[in-house]
Write an enzyme that holds these catalytic residues in place. Structure first.
Site, short mmCIF file in Angstrom:
data_model
loop_
_atom_site.label_atom_id
_atom_site.label_comp_id
_atom_site.label_asym_id
_atom_site.label_seq_id
_atom_site.Cartn_x
_atom_site.Cartn_y
_atom_site.Cartn_z
N HIS A 19 0.82 -1.21 0.00
CA HIS A 19 0.00 0.00 0.00
C HIS A 19 0.85 1.27 0.00
O HIS A 19 0.34 2.35 -0.25
CB HIS A 19 -0.91 -0.01 1.23
N TYR A 64 -3.15 8.54 6.92
CA TYR A 64 -3.47 7.16 6.58
C TYR A 64 -4.23 7.14 5.26
O TYR A 64 -4.90 8.11 4.88
CB TYR A 64 -4.22 6.41 7.69
N ASN A 112 -9.47 2.98 -1.72
CA ASN A 112 -10.07 3.91 -0.75
C ASN A 112 -9.35 5.25 -0.67
O ASN A 112 -9.98 6.27 -0.39
CB ASN A 112 -10.15 3.27 0.63
#
Length: 189
Positions: A19, A64, A112
């Site tokens: 990620h 994040y 996301n």
């Protein structure tokens, strides 16, 4: 002026996970451009410099992944930027490993971080560089993107990172279409 944002998660726990491919590209781009990405601003680590005569801000949001849009929106509001001045670099599990894909605009798909950006800046019309992190058919998606690369995979990823940072430079120097024509479809394997 361009904002070039690499997506990832802050902290050493996530540093070399799939990620965090976007963060890794920003680090490589910073080296190539001799820009220090070490200033805390806009809920991010940022660095400012130039590609040719064009000012660029390199950004690694510290919000994040799923809240990346908050950091980008803060920067947008401060500099009065529009979507055309944004390049987002992120991981992708749907393209073949060893490749990158540049897109002019589009939906977030399952990502996301991209969903957060699109929702908060209210536009899909920004360039993105998608870095393949391998394809998952064995694990839960969350577990897969938060896993680390094998040594062999990381060797391939390093070539993708190099190609991605070169692509970001070409988007600024030329345009998105030029970068798409020169980098999409090429494999580093």
């Amino acid at each position: 002026m361009y904002l070039i944002a690499g997506l990832g998660n802050p902290g050493s726990k996530y540093e070399y996970t799939r990620h965090n491919a976007g963060f890794m590209v920003i680090d490589d781009l910073a080296k190539k451009l001799n820009i220090k990405v070490n200033k805390l601003k806009f809920k991010s680590l940022i660095g400012e410099g130039f590609i040719g005569d064009e000012k660029v801000i390199l950004m690694k949001p510290s919000t994040y992944m799923n809240d990346s849009g908050k950091a980008i929106l803060d920067c947008f509001n401060y500099y009065n930027l529009s979507a055309e001045n944004l390049i987002v670099i992120c991981d992708d599990i749907d393209i073949p490993f060893g490749t990158i894909r540049i897109k002019k605009k589009g939906s977030a798909g399952t990502h996301n971080g991209l969903k957060s950006i699109i929702y908060l800046i209210e536009s899909q019309d920004f360039a993105r560089i998608k870095v393949s992190v391998g394809q998952n058919d064995k694990y839960d998606l969350k577990d897969f993107v938060l896993s680390q690369f094998s040594k062999k995979e990381f060797e391939v990823l390093e070539k993708e990172i190099d190609m991605s940072s070169d692509a970001a430079i070409k988007i600024v120097e030329e345009n998105v279409d030029y970068a798409m024509n020169n980098f999409n479809g090429k494999s580093v394997i």
